[in-house]
Design a protein around this motif. Sequence first.
Motif, PDB file in Angstrom:
ATOM      1  N   CYS A  62       0.865  -1.179   0.000  1.00  0.00           N
ATOM      2  CA  CYS A  62       0.000   0.000   0.000  1.00  0.00           C
ATOM      3  C   CYS A  62       0.903   1.231   0.000  1.00  0.00           C
ATOM      4  N   MET A  63       0.824   2.041  -1.026  1.00  0.00           N
ATOM      5  CA  MET A  63       1.695   3.202  -1.128  1.00  0.00           C
ATOM      6  C   MET A  63       1.231   4.343  -0.221  1.00  0.00           C
ATOM      7  N   GLN A  64       0.131   4.170   0.475  1.00  0.00           N
ATOM      8  CA  GLN A  64      -0.314   5.159   1.457  1.00  0.00           C
ATOM      9  C   GLN A  64       0.345   4.940   2.822  1.00  0.00           C
ATOM     10  N   CYS A  65       0.617   3.687   3.153  1.00  0.00           N
ATOM     11  CA  CYS A  65       1.164   3.410   4.489  1.00  0.00           C
ATOM     12  C   CYS A  65       2.476   2.636   4.448  1.00  0.00           C
ATOM     13  N   GLY A  66       2.804   2.041   3.305  1.00  0.00           N
ATOM     14  CA  GLY A  66       4.058   1.298   3.193  1.00  0.00           C
ATOM     15  C   GLY A  66       3.977  -0.137   3.658  1.00  0.00           C
ATOM     16  N   CYS A  67       2.785  -0.605   4.000  1.00  0.00           N
ATOM     17  CA  CYS A  67       2.625  -1.988   4.468  1.00  0.00           C
ATOM     18  C   CYS A  67       2.363  -2.926   3.294  1.00  0.00           C
ATOM     19  N   TYR A  68       2.791  -4.160   3.453  1.00  0.00           N
ATOM     20  CA  TYR A  68       2.276  -5.199   2.569  1.00  0.00           C
ATOM     21  C   TYR A  68       0.803  -5.379   2.930  1.00  0.00           C
ATOM     22  N   VAL A  69      -0.065  -5.251   1.951  1.00  0.00           N
ATOM     23  CA  VAL A  69      -1.493  -5.276   2.286  1.00  0.00           C
ATOM     24  C   VAL A  69      -1.940  -6.633   2.818  1.00  0.00           C
ATOM     25  N   GLU A  70      -1.275  -7.709   2.372  1.00  0.00           N
ATOM     26  CA  GLU A  70      -1.657  -9.030   2.874  1.00  0.00           C
ATOM     27  C   GLU A  70      -1.341  -9.173   4.370  1.00  0.00           C
ATOM     28  N   MET A  71      -0.364  -8.423   4.859  1.00  0.00           N
ATOM     29  CA  MET A  71      -0.070  -8.382   6.292  1.00  0.00           C
ATOM     30  C   MET A  71      -1.079  -7.473   7.001  1.00  0.00           C
ATOM     31  N   ARG A  72      -1.251  -6.300   6.451  1.00  0.00           N
ATOM     32  CA  ARG A  72      -2.114  -5.303   7.098  1.00  0.00           C
ATOM     33  C   ARG A  72      -3.548  -5.823   7.220  1.00  0.00           C
ATOM     34  N   ALA A  73      -4.036  -6.441   6.158  1.00  0.00           N
ATOM     35  CA  ALA A  73      -5.422  -6.918   6.164  1.00  0.00           C
ATOM     36  C   ALA A  73      -5.629  -8.110   7.090  1.00  0.00           C
ATOM     37  N   ALA A  74      -4.538  -8.743   7.501  1.00  0.00           N
ATOM     38  CA  ALA A  74      -4.638  -9.972   8.292  1.00  0.00           C
ATOM     39  C   ALA A  74      -5.146  -9.740   9.698  1.00  0.00           C
ATOM     40  N   ARG A  75      -4.997  -8.520  10.210  1.00  0.00           N
ATOM     41  CA  ARG A  75      -5.380  -8.235  11.600  1.00  0.00           C
ATOM     42  C   ARG A  75      -6.716  -7.525  11.653  1.00  0.00           C
ATOM     43  N   THR A  76      -7.560  -8.001  12.541  1.00  0.00           N
ATOM     44  CA  THR A  76      -8.899  -7.409  12.651  1.00  0.00           C
ATOM     45  C   THR A  76      -8.844  -5.937  13.042  1.00  0.00           C
ATOM     46  N   ASP A  77      -7.816  -5.554  13.812  1.00  0.00           N
ATOM     47  CA  ASP A  77      -7.774  -4.177  14.326  1.00  0.00           C
ATOM     48  C   ASP A  77      -7.066  -3.203  13.391  1.00  0.00           C
ATOM     49  N   MET A  78      -6.667  -3.652  12.224  1.00  0.00           N
ATOM     50  CA  MET A  78      -6.036  -2.736  11.264  1.00  0.00           C
ATOM     51  C   MET A  78      -7.101  -2.159  10.340  1.00  0.00           C
ATOM     52  N   HIS A  79      -6.751  -1.065   9.700  1.00  0.00           N
ATOM     53  CA  HIS A  79      -7.711  -0.399   8.830  1.00  0.00           C
ATOM     54  C   HIS A  79      -7.023   0.075   7.559  1.00  0.00           C
ATOM     55  N   CYS A  80      -7.838   0.447   6.604  1.00  0.00           N
ATOM     56  CA  CYS A  80      -7.316   1.060   5.381  1.00  0.00           C
ATOM     57  C   CYS A  80      -6.961   2.518   5.714  1.00  0.00           C
ATOM     58  N   PRO A  81      -5.727   2.958   5.432  1.00  0.00           N
ATOM     59  CA  PRO A  81      -5.339   4.317   5.795  1.00  0.00           C
ATOM     60  C   PRO A  81      -6.140   5.387   5.075  1.00  0.00           C
ATOM     61  N   LEU A  82      -6.715   5.080   3.948  1.00  0.00           N
ATOM     62  CA  LEU A  82      -7.501   6.074   3.226  1.00  0.00           C
ATOM     63  C   LEU A  82      -8.912   6.185   3.778  1.00  0.00           C
ATOM     64  N   ARG A  83      -9.470   5.065   4.098  1.00  0.00           N
ATOM     65  CA  ARG A  83     -10.878   5.062   4.536  1.00  0.00           C
ATOM     66  C   ARG A  83     -11.007   5.314   6.025  1.00  0.00           C
ATOM     67  N   GLY A  84      -9.913   5.116   6.754  1.00  0.00           N
ATOM     68  CA  GLY A  84      -9.946   5.384   8.183  1.00  0.00           C
ATOM     69  C   GLY A  84     -10.735   4.360   8.969  1.00  0.00           C
ATOM     70  N   GLY A  85     -11.119   3.284   8.343  1.00  0.00           N
ATOM     71  CA  GLY A  85     -11.858   2.217   9.017  1.00  0.00           C
ATOM     72  C   GLY A  85     -11.600   0.925   8.266  1.00  0.00           C
ATOM     73  N   PRO A  86     -12.288  -0.116   8.670  1.00  0.00           N
ATOM     74  CA  PRO A  86     -12.096  -1.365   7.939  1.00  0.00           C
ATOM     75  C   PRO A  86     -12.382  -1.154   6.460  1.00  0.00           C
TER      76      PRO A  86
END
Length: 87
Positions: free
Chosen positions: A62-86
Motif C-alpha cells: 500500500c503506497m499510502q502506508c508502506g505496508c504489505y497489504v496481505e499483512m495489514r489486512a490480516a489483523r482485525t484491528d487494522m484499517h485502510c489508511p484512506l478510509r480510516g476504518g475497515p
Amino acid sequence: MEDQPKRCRRCLLREMTGQNDYYESVKRYRATMPAAKRTPDADYERRLAACKECRHLENGTCMQCGCYVEMRAARTDMHCPLRGGPW
Ligand code: SF4
C-alpha cells in the motif's frame, strides 16, 4: 541498459513471481496469529479485493502506508489508511 525492477500495479504478493519468500512469511504470520486478532478468511479476501481495485497498491504494498497489504489486512484491528476504518 540496466534492468529496471518490475513494478506491478494492483498486484498482491501471492500473485507475483519471485515474491514467494515474502508470501510464505505472510502465511506464517496469519497462521500463528491469535484467532481473536486474525481477520476471518471471508473478510480477509474482501479486504484484499478492495486493495486490488485501489490505485495505491503497487508490488503488494500500500503506497499510502508502506505496508504489505496481505499483512495489514490480516489483523482485525487494522484499517485502510484512506478510509480510516475497515476496508
Ligand atoms: S489499504 Fe486502502 S489505500 Fe492501501 S492499497 Fe488497500 S485499499 Fe488502497
